[in-house]
Scaffold this motif. Structure first.
Motif, PDB file in Angstrom:
ATOM      1  N   GLY A  68       0.780  -1.119   0.114  1.00 47.96           N
ATOM      2  CA  GLY A  68      -0.134   0.085  -0.034  1.00 47.96           C
ATOM      3  C   GLY A  68       0.746   1.240  -0.061  1.00 47.96           C
ATOM      4  O   GLY A  68       2.071   1.236  -0.266  1.00 47.96           O
ATOM      5  N   VAL A  69       0.211   2.296   0.356  1.00 46.93           N
ATOM      6  CA  VAL A  69       0.706   3.692   0.464  1.00 46.93           C
ATOM      7  C   VAL A  69       0.648   4.376   1.771  1.00 46.93           C
ATOM      8  O   VAL A  69      -0.375   4.495   2.117  1.00 46.93           O
ATOM      9  N   GLN A  70       1.809   4.677   2.382  1.00 47.31           N
ATOM     10  CA  GLN A  70       1.944   5.309   3.614  1.00 47.31           C
ATOM     11  C   GLN A  70       2.155   6.934   3.031  1.00 47.31           C
ATOM     12  O   GLN A  70       3.224   7.192   2.455  1.00 47.31           O
ATOM     13  N   VAL A  71       1.258   7.647   3.693  1.00 46.68           N
ATOM     14  CA  VAL A  71       1.183   9.255   3.374  1.00 46.68           C
ATOM     15  C   VAL A  71       1.572   9.866   4.893  1.00 46.68           C
ATOM     16  O   VAL A  71       1.040   9.549   5.871  1.00 46.68           O
ATOM     17  N   ASP A  72       2.628  10.484   4.661  1.00 48.33           N
ATOM     18  CA  ASP A  72       3.403  11.283   5.835  1.00 48.33           C
ATOM     19  C   ASP A  72       3.086  12.787   5.549  1.00 48.33           C
ATOM     20  O   ASP A  72       3.904  13.071   4.422  1.00 48.33           O
ATOM     21  N   ILE A  73       2.602  13.527   6.392  1.00 47.36           N
ATOM     22  CA  ILE A  73       2.479  14.920   6.176  1.00 47.36           C
ATOM     23  C   ILE A  73       3.451  15.630   7.035  1.00 47.36           C
ATOM     24  O   ILE A  73       2.928  15.641   8.312  1.00 47.36           O
ATOM     25  N   GLU A  74       4.488  15.991   6.652  1.00 43.09           N
ATOM     26  CA  GLU A  74       5.657  16.456   7.293  1.00 43.09           C
ATOM     27  C   GLU A  74       5.448  17.753   8.144  1.00 43.09           C
ATOM     28  O   GLU A  74       6.171  18.053   9.096  1.00 43.09           O
ATOM     29  N   ALA A  75       4.463  18.435   7.788  1.00 41.70           N
ATOM     30  CA  ALA A  75       4.081  19.654   8.321  1.00 41.70           C
ATOM     31  C   ALA A  75       3.527  19.540   9.734  1.00 41.70           C
ATOM     32  O   ALA A  75       3.640  20.643  10.696  1.00 41.70           O
ATOM     33  N   ASN A  76       3.232  18.442  10.108  1.00 39.19           N
ATOM     34  CA  ASN A  76       2.929  18.277  11.378  1.00 39.19           C
ATOM     35  C   ASN A  76       3.033  16.974  11.937  1.00 39.19           C
ATOM     36  O   ASN A  76       2.784  15.742  11.412  1.00 39.19           O
ATOM     37  N   GLU A  77       4.149  16.711  12.991  1.00 40.70           N
ATOM     38  CA  GLU A  77       4.691  15.678  13.562  1.00 40.70           C
ATOM     39  C   GLU A  77       3.632  14.550  13.672  1.00 40.70           C
ATOM     40  O   GLU A  77       3.774  13.370  13.727  1.00 40.70           O
ATOM     41  N   LYS A  83      -1.027   5.027  11.296  1.00 35.07           N
ATOM     42  CA  LYS A  83      -1.950   4.055  10.744  1.00 35.07           C
ATOM     43  C   LYS A  83      -2.747   4.763   9.988  1.00 35.07           C
ATOM     44  O   LYS A  83      -3.366   4.086   8.736  1.00 35.07           O
ATOM     45  N   GLU A  84      -3.564   5.526  10.020  1.00 34.74           N
ATOM     46  CA  GLU A  84      -4.659   6.212   9.339  1.00 34.74           C
ATOM     47  C   GLU A  84      -4.064   6.774   7.963  1.00 34.74           C
ATOM     48  O   GLU A  84      -4.908   7.067   7.223  1.00 34.74           O
ATOM     49  N   GLY A  85      -2.698   7.138   7.876  1.00 35.71           N
ATOM     50  CA  GLY A  85      -2.051   7.505   6.515  1.00 35.71           C
ATOM     51  C   GLY A  85      -1.625   6.503   5.686  1.00 35.71           C
ATOM     52  O   GLY A  85      -1.293   6.806   4.660  1.00 35.71           O
ATOM     53  N   PHE A  86      -2.373   5.242   5.928  1.00 37.31           N
ATOM     54  CA  PHE A  86      -1.883   3.999   5.149  1.00 37.31           C
ATOM     55  C   PHE A  86      -3.062   3.780   4.364  1.00 37.31           C
ATOM     56  O   PHE A  86      -4.181   3.605   4.772  1.00 37.31           O
ATOM     57  N   PHE A  87      -2.891   3.466   3.026  1.00 39.07           N
ATOM     58  CA  PHE A  87      -4.174   3.196   2.311  1.00 39.07           C
ATOM     59  C   PHE A  87      -3.525   2.137   1.086  1.00 39.07           C
ATOM     60  O   PHE A  87      -2.645   2.076   0.879  1.00 39.07           O
ATOM     61  N   SER A  88      -4.797   1.604   0.650  1.00 36.17           N
ATOM     62  CA  SER A  88      -4.517   0.477  -0.318  1.00 36.17           C
ATOM     63  C   SER A  88      -3.728   1.107  -1.670  1.00 36.17           C
ATOM     64  O   SER A  88      -4.203   2.315  -1.948  1.00 36.17           O
ATOM     65  N   LEU A  89      -3.343   0.474  -2.591  1.00 36.50           N
ATOM     66  CA  LEU A  89      -2.645   0.814  -3.905  1.00 36.50           C
ATOM     67  C   LEU A  89      -3.989   1.060  -4.879  1.00 36.50           C
ATOM     68  O   LEU A  89      -3.838   2.163  -5.515  1.00 36.50           O
ATOM     69  N   ALA A  90      -4.903   0.117  -4.635  1.00 36.37           N
ATOM     70  CA  ALA A  90      -6.388   0.664  -5.291  1.00 36.37           C
ATOM     71  C   ALA A  90      -6.865   1.792  -4.902  1.00 36.37           C
ATOM     72  O   ALA A  90      -7.473   2.634  -5.938  1.00 36.37           O
ATOM     73  N   ASP A  91      -6.762   2.402  -3.819  1.00 33.46           N
ATOM     74  CA  ASP A  91      -7.289   3.765  -3.176  1.00 33.46           C
ATOM     75  C   ASP A  91      -6.653   4.686  -3.935  1.00 33.46           C
ATOM     76  O   ASP A  91      -7.155   5.645  -4.524  1.00 33.46           O
ATOM     77  N   TRP A  92      -5.377   4.605  -3.939  1.00 36.50           N
ATOM     78  CA  TRP A  92      -4.555   5.562  -4.494  1.00 36.50           C
ATOM     79  C   TRP A  92      -4.333   5.411  -6.176  1.00 36.50           C
ATOM     80  O   TRP A  92      -4.350   6.494  -6.789  1.00 36.50           O
ATOM     81  N   TRP A  93      -4.766   4.593  -6.610  1.00 34.65           N
ATOM     82  CA  TRP A  93      -4.835   4.156  -8.198  1.00 34.65           C
ATOM     83  C   TRP A  93      -6.210   5.117  -8.714  1.00 34.65           C
ATOM     84  O   TRP A  93      -6.011   5.964  -9.442  1.00 34.65           O
ATOM     85  N   ALA A  94      -7.131   4.921  -7.945  1.00 34.33           N
ATOM     86  CA  ALA A  94      -8.477   5.533  -8.262  1.00 34.33           C
ATOM     87  C   ALA A  94      -8.245   6.826  -8.096  1.00 34.33           C
ATOM     88  O   ALA A  94      -8.712   7.514  -8.954  1.00 34.33           O
ATOM     89  N   ALA A  95      -7.726   7.580  -7.118  1.00 30.19           N
ATOM     90  CA  ALA A  95      -7.565   8.888  -6.618  1.00 30.19           C
ATOM     91  C   ALA A  95      -6.720   9.556  -7.762  1.00 30.19           C
ATOM     92  O   ALA A  95      -7.202  10.642  -8.090  1.00 30.19           O
ATOM     93  N   VAL A  96      -5.595   8.949  -7.910  1.00 23.10           N
ATOM     94  CA  VAL A  96      -4.830   9.806  -8.958  1.00 23.10           C
ATOM     95  C   VAL A  96      -5.202   9.575 -10.207  1.00 23.10           C
ATOM     96  O   VAL A  96      -5.230  10.667 -10.964  1.00 23.10           O
TER      97      VAL A  96
END
Length: 117
Positions: A68-77, A83-96
């Protein structure tokens, strides 16, 4: 001037998560058709097990793996390695793919694309 922005409609319990980690990060990591295509390429290669890819921009890091895809937003530690920043490849494929279609459209207040995640 118009700014591109995604929004999430659906399970209210997931709204904040999807908006924070997908809708609000897409403009940072995929501003052009070419950047969308590169991101889709990383997703495809990861799905085939051909490696791990790290990409991003504007204080956002995406770590793309076969799982899957782990999203880290570095502006906020508090938004890094969550865990809530982890998504399936399918979710990211659809979004992109939806985002890519959207940014290719004529800029208008009525312009929208719906994507099912």
């Amino acid at each position: 001037m118009l700014f591109w922005q995604g929004s999430f409609e659906g399970d209210k319990g997931q709204k904040e998560r999807y908006e924070r980690y997908i809708c609000n990060t897409l403009p940072a990591v995929a501003q052009t058709d070419r950047e969308c295509a590169q991101l889709l390429s990383y997703l495809e290669m990861a799905e085939r097990g051909e490696g791990e890819y790290e990409t991003g921009g504007n204080d956002v890091t995406l770590t793309i793996t076969k799982t899957g895809v782990q999203v880290d937003i570095e502006a906020n530690e508090d938004w890094i390695a969550q865990k809530e920043g982890f998504f399936s490849l399918a979710d990211w494929w659809a979004a992109v793919t939806g985002w890519q279609k959207f940014i290719k459209m004529d800029c208008d207040l009525k312009t929208s694309v719906d994507v099912e995640l």
